[in-house]
Every structure is written in C-alpha cells, then in structure tokens.
Design an enzyme around this catalytic site. Structure first.
Site, PDB file in Angstrom:
ATOM      1  N   ASP A   1      72.397  18.215  -3.182  1.00  0.00           N
ATOM      2  CA  ASP A   1      73.665  17.686  -2.672  1.00  0.00           C
ATOM      3  C   ASP A   1      74.128  18.554  -1.505  1.00  0.00           C
ATOM      4  O   ASP A   1      74.492  19.719  -1.690  1.00  0.00           O
ATOM      5  CB  ASP A   1      74.707  17.699  -3.798  1.00  0.00           C
ATOM      6  CG  ASP A   1      75.969  16.932  -3.434  1.00  0.00           C
ATOM      7  OD1 ASP A   1      76.021  16.350  -2.341  1.00  0.00           O
ATOM      8  OD2 ASP A   1      76.907  16.925  -4.256  1.00  0.00           O
ATOM      9  N   ASP A   2      74.084  18.013  -0.292  1.00  0.00           N
ATOM     10  CA  ASP A   2      74.550  18.705   0.920  1.00  0.00           C
ATOM     11  C   ASP A   2      73.701  19.932   1.261  1.00  0.00           C
ATOM     12  O   ASP A   2      74.219  20.920   1.796  1.00  0.00           O
ATOM     13  CB  ASP A   2      76.015  19.145   0.770  1.00  0.00           C
ATOM     14  CG  ASP A   2      76.981  17.978   0.710  1.00  0.00           C
ATOM     15  OD1 ASP A   2      76.530  16.823   0.789  1.00  0.00           O
ATOM     16  OD2 ASP A   2      78.195  18.226   0.580  1.00  0.00           O
TER      17      ASP A   2
ATOM     18  N   CYS B   1      77.578  11.347   1.112  1.00  0.00           N
ATOM     19  CA  CYS B   1      76.859  11.213  -0.155  1.00  0.00           C
ATOM     20  C   CYS B   1      76.683   9.772  -0.626  1.00  0.00           C
ATOM     21  O   CYS B   1      75.562   9.294  -0.829  1.00  0.00           O
ATOM     22  CB  CYS B   1      77.572  12.003  -1.248  1.00  0.00           C
ATOM     23  SG  CYS B   1      77.708  13.772  -0.906  1.00  0.00           S
TER      24      CYS B   1
ATOM     25  N   HIS C   1      77.556   9.107  -8.485  1.00  0.00           N
ATOM     26  CA  HIS C   1      78.437   8.903  -7.322  1.00  0.00           C
ATOM     27  C   HIS C   1      78.259   7.524  -6.676  1.00  0.00           C
ATOM     28  O   HIS C   1      78.365   7.388  -5.460  1.00  0.00           O
ATOM     29  CB  HIS C   1      78.210  10.015  -6.280  1.00  0.00           C
ATOM     30  CG  HIS C   1      79.439  10.287  -5.461  1.00  0.00           C
ATOM     31  ND1 HIS C   1      79.421  11.068  -4.329  1.00  0.00           N
ATOM     32  CD2 HIS C   1      80.730   9.871  -5.618  1.00  0.00           C
ATOM     33  CE1 HIS C   1      80.636  11.132  -3.824  1.00  0.00           C
ATOM     34  NE2 HIS C   1      81.450  10.427  -4.588  1.00  0.00           N
TER      35      HIS C   1
ATOM     36  N   ASP D   1      70.607  14.650   0.076  1.00  0.00           N
ATOM     37  CA  ASP D   1      71.236  13.373   0.440  1.00  0.00           C
ATOM     38  C   ASP D   1      71.734  13.358   1.877  1.00  0.00           C
ATOM     39  O   ASP D   1      71.853  12.298   2.497  1.00  0.00           O
ATOM     40  CB  ASP D   1      72.361  13.016  -0.536  1.00  0.00           C
ATOM     41  CG  ASP D   1      73.416  14.105  -0.661  1.00  0.00           C
ATOM     42  OD1 ASP D   1      73.307  15.149   0.007  1.00  0.00           O
ATOM     43  OD2 ASP D   1      74.366  13.917  -1.457  1.00  0.00           O
ATOM     44  N   ASN D   2      72.060  14.511   2.430  1.00  0.00           N
ATOM     45  CA  ASN D   2      72.493  14.629   3.822  1.00  0.00           C
ATOM     46  C   ASN D   2      72.469  16.099   4.205  1.00  0.00           C
ATOM     47  O   ASN D   2      72.070  16.947   3.406  1.00  0.00           O
ATOM     48  CB  ASN D   2      73.887  14.006   4.047  1.00  0.00           C
ATOM     49  CG  ASN D   2      74.914  14.424   3.011  1.00  0.00           C
ATOM     50  OD1 ASN D   2      75.331  13.621   2.185  1.00  0.00           O
ATOM     51  ND2 ASN D   2      75.307  15.682   3.030  1.00  0.00           N
TER      52      ASN D   2
END
Length: 564
Positions: free
Chosen positions: A17-18, A57, A119, A325-326
């Site tokens: 995540d990130d 996200c 999410h 995810d990014n």
C-alpha cells in the site's frame, strides 16, 4: 516447461500500500534491506515500467482486480475530496456485476483467499447486505480490513481522513456556538432584550450542526478501523499492534489448508501506509526511519510466505507476484520527518495524476522452471494486465461483451515476444483524463503527453504539501499544446519537448489525441460509485459488532486460537 491452460499453478499475489518505486533494493535503494523481495527479483522477472491505472488506492485496486480502467466501472471520482472509498458506511463500491480475476479462477476450481486490505466498499442498501464484500467478488475466504489503514486507526494520532475539512467543521461549530452566547450579552448588560426562543434556536442549530458531522468524523477509528473474517466482524475498533502477526498467520494457514491446490492467495498488505505500526524488533533497523523499518517488516512477511512455499515444496508450481497499488505518498510527514515512500528518480507521487512517481510501481514475477531467473523487462506493462494473465494461466474465460484493457503478460514474461502489447495507456486523475502515453514500437520510444498537471505547493516543491493530496480539477494547470516527454530517454520527466527541439512534436501529439478520442468512444455511462452521495457516511450502512451505535468487540484471539 510450456505454459498451457491445463497447468493451473498456485498463485500468490503480494500488493503493498503506497510503496514507492525506489523503496526496494532491487530497484536501487541502499537505505532499506529487502532480501526476500530481492530474492523474488533474482529468481524471477523484474518489470521496470510497470504502471498503475490510477495514483490512488481504490481506483487502482479496482483496475487491478478487473483488468479495466476504473472509469469503466464507476470507480473514478469527479470530486477532489473523495477519490477513494472514504467510509465503510458509504454506499459505493466495486459493482457486483464486475468480474474479478478471483471470480474467474474460482469458477475454474481454485480456492481463493484475500488476506489484508480490501478498500472496494462493503454494503449497498442495508448494513448486512455486503454486496461489495470480497466474498461476493470471487474470494472464498477473507481476513483483514474491509477499509484501509489510516492514522485515525491509532488513538491520539493526527487525523488523516479529511483533515482540513475537519478543522473547518470545528471552526464553524465554534462560531455557531458563540452566537447564542453573544446574543445573551445585550440582555445581561440591559441594552435590549433578545427573546429566549431566538437564543435557544441558535443554540439548537449549533448543537444539530455539531452532532451531524461529529457522529461520523468523531468516531472514525470505530467506524472505519474494523477487522473481519469473512462476513463477521471480529474486532472493532482494530488493535494495530498485533495485526501484522494475525495476517501472516492467516496467510500461512491458508497455504496449509489448500496446499494440494490449486489456490489463489492475494496478500494485500496494510504496509506501508501510516501510521506505520511496526514490530519492535524492526524499529530502528533501517537507515530510512520508521518508514524504512515498516518496509523491512513487510519484506520479512514476504519471506515467511516464501518459506512456507518452499517447506511444502510448492515453489516450482506457484506463480508469485509482487507490486504496489500506486507510488509513495510524498505528503505523509510529521515532525520526525518523512512517513511516506521514495519514488526514485520519478517525478511526483501518490495522488498526482499521471506523473511517473504516482503510477510507476514495482512489478516482480517468479515462477521457477517457467520464467527465466534474473530477467529484466523495460516494456510498458500495467496492473490491469494481471487479470488476463491469471485468466490465461488458470484457464479462466473472460466475460464476453466487456472491454478488457489489460493484456496477457505471459508471452512477454516467457520471452516468446519482445514487445508489450500496449500501444497506448491512459492515466486518469479521478474521472479526468490527465495523461496518455504512446509506445512507438518500431523504434521502442515511449512518448507521454500531459494535458493537465497538478500545481505543487509551495511553489517549486515536488508535491502538494499544503493539502492532503494534489487536486484533479480546479486549481490545476491545463496545457495547450500538451506537455510532451520522451519517457524512454527522460524517465524523470525533467525535459519537456516542444516544436523547436523535437521535429516529431506535432505528429506525436496528433497521434495521441486521436487515440484519446478513440478510447473515449469505448466508454459507456455507468453509476458513479464515488459520487458525493455514495461517499457520505450513512448510519444504516455502518458495520457494527454489537448494537448500533454502541459498536465494539474483540474476538480475534479466540477465533485465531480455534483456527490454529
């Protein structure tokens, strides 16, 4: 070994995540130790131009799951404030009629599990309908947070969700609360008499206003920070200190249960999002502060899963994939320093539309005996490619009559072709198309145009430090003609081209603009899942363990003990 539709390997997917593109050793970092993820790269194939379909996200993960641009499923917001699912008690989410790779493989006999972050929404019309739940999107088993990890989930931390709005709401509440007090002044000093019904009306207005927003934002930790097993809430609010250990135990237990396969296990990490809750043995371990420590804990968890595959002699028959995810979140900071990731030489970060730092992510595939060890691929690829790739190797049949934007990566990964199937890729900021790239295959050049770019703040900075994230519309810069970069020679996007220094400028821009028009012609109107109404907190949709609004329980230890 030649891959056929009858191979049906096990599949393990890791998604951070990130995580920044430059946060891993195998992508050039020397301040953080990631030996287990580096092992995957050493024993598999590493992608250097792997791209998320969005820099936030929720839309990025929707594209990952479905192989489609998030705008096609309504998972792209036209609002700057609600670009993700923001409440578990909201009414938007990944539509049930969308087909995920989990659903495809489930129909092919795979046992499918999701451990960690979802999410993608939860309920549509009632608290327990769970229409957007992972179990309604092809997963047989779910253990984790249906929302995401936030600083709000840790008591007494600086709020993360709509921080600026909450400050404004407090100010408005104070102002409204002062009005009835000020109206008492003329009466007290005997200037003139203000009728009591007027004073009480303003006091009631202030109270109603306060209750209307504090009933949601005042209890963010309790409403959003929930741990679930399948459809059951087992901890509300979640206790973060043991969450990573519980998730790892669940992942290892899933492998043990279904080791005779085939299985699909999607481990969706809560790492490396704030508040960066990290085991004590990793704190102070890296050279990059608490963020680096959190990355190293995540790498350790990857290693434990790989050990389980080795122990059960499943490694040669398991496709393992690692990504994020990014890009890293540059605005995540506090007095101690940076709490977000490092995106290497790439400009921008999470939430910043089409700048490379927000959409270029790690991409590592390992499948011993099938994929060449140590191979590096510089071709443009996308998170959307996972859907058709898993469909191919698992024997799934993609839905007919539906546009799939991803491409099967197996021919490229195996070396049967040398070029990516992607000619054009489009980069959205919410529901707005900001950027597009053209892969000119005859000369291996990657052109990229920016029609819109965010305004960094303060001026000259590399991120929007004055806000929670860069906006997609409003205070942005529109480019006519668009900014043009040759990403193959200038991946840091530091040297914009123009007709004076690039003879092909006009022809390249016209080619990409024609592709954009063609792409827009393939879009059809769909319900907007992240509309203002859908992203509002609704008490009747709020998941609750107990009697609403007195929600709260902690059954995680009992259930884990029973499972073990």
């Amino acid at each position: 070994m030649f891959v056929t539709r009858n191979s049906r390997p096990n599949i393990v997917l890791f998604m951070a995540d990130d995580l920044g593109m430059g946060d891993l050793c195998c992508y050039g970092n020397n301040s953080v130790s990631t030996p287990n993820i580096d092992r995957l790269a050493r024993e598999g194939v590493r992608l250097t131009q792997h791209l998320a379909a969005a820099s936030m996200c929720t839309p990025s993960r929707a594209a990952f799951l479905t192989g489609r641009y998030p705008v096609r499923s309504g998972m792209a917001s036209s609002s700057n404030m609600n670009r993700d699912v923001v409440w578990l008690g909201g009414s938007g989410g990944l539509p049930p009629n969308e087909t995920t790779f989990a659903k495809l493989l489930q129909h092919r006999g795979y046992r499918t599990g999701l451990i960690g972050k979802w999410h993608q929404g939860l309920s549509c019309a009632s608290r327990d309908d769970h229409c957007y739940h992972p179990l309604n999107h092809g997963f047989d088993y779910f253990y984790g947070m249906p929302f995401e990890l936030l600083s709000d989930c840790q008591g007494f931390h600086t709020p993360e969700l709509h921080r600026q709005l909450r400050v404004q709401l407090w100010v408005c509440t104070v102002v409204l609360g002062l009005i009835p007090l000020l109206l008492l002044v003329p009466t007290c000093v005997r200037w003139f008499l203000v009728p009591w019904p007027v004073i009480l009306a303003f006091a009631l207005l202030a109270l109603v206003f306060f209750v209307s927003w504090f009933s949601s934002y005042g209890f963010t930790r309790r409403w959003n920070c929930v741990l679930m097993r399948d459809h059951e809430i087992i901890q509300q609010p979640v206790r973060l200190e043991r969450l990573a250990s519980l998730m790892l135990k669940e992942a290892l237990a899933f492998i043990d249960r279904y080791k005779r396969g085939p299985f699909l296990l999607f481990i969706s990490f809560l790492h490396v999002h704030t508040p960066l809750v990290t085991k004590e043995k990793f704190v102070g371990h890296s050279k990059f502060g608490l963020y680096g420590d959190n990355v190293e804990e995540m790498d350790w968890m990857v290693g434990k899963v790989l050990e389980a595959l080795d122990r059960e002699r499943l490694a040669n028959h398991t496709l393992v994939y690692f990504t994020s995810d990014n890009g890293g979140r540059l605005e995540a900071q506090d007095r101690s320093g940076q709490l977000g990731g490092w995106n290497g030489r790439y400009k921008g970060g999470r939430g910043m539309a089409g700048w490379e730092g927000g959409i270029r992510v790690p991409g590592i595939f390992r499948w011993p005996t099938v994929l060449e060890a140590g191979k590096v691929i510089d071709e443009p690829t996308s998170l959307m490619d996972i859907f058709p790739t898993l469909s191919y190797i698992g024997g799934g049949i993609p839905p007919l009559g539906r546009v799939i934007d991803g491409r099967n990566l197996m021919p490229l990964l195996e070396g049967r072709v040398s070029r990516s199937e992607h000619e054009f890729l489009f980069h959205y900021c919410g529901a707005s198309l900001h950027t597009a790239r053209w892969y000119q295959k005859d000369c291996a050049t990657v052109w990229k145009v920016h029609f819109v770019t965010p305004k960094f703040s303060p001026e000259g900075a590399g991120a929007c430090y004055g806000s929670e994230a860069c906006p997609c519309s409003g205070d942005v810069t529109y480019h006519d003609p668009p900014l043009l970069f040759d990403i193959s020679r200038d991946p840091s996007e530091s040297r914009p081209l123009n007709p004076d220094n690039e003879a092909l400028f006009d022809s390249v821009v016209k080619k990409i603009e024609a592709a954009v028009r063609q792409h827009r012609g393939t879009l059809t109107p769909v319900p907007q899942q992240l509309s203002v109404f859908n992203t509002l907190w609704k008490p009747w949709l709020q998941p609750c363990c107990g009697t609403f609004p007195f929600c709260g329980c902690d059954r995680a230890d009992d259930i884990v003990s029973a499972a073990w």
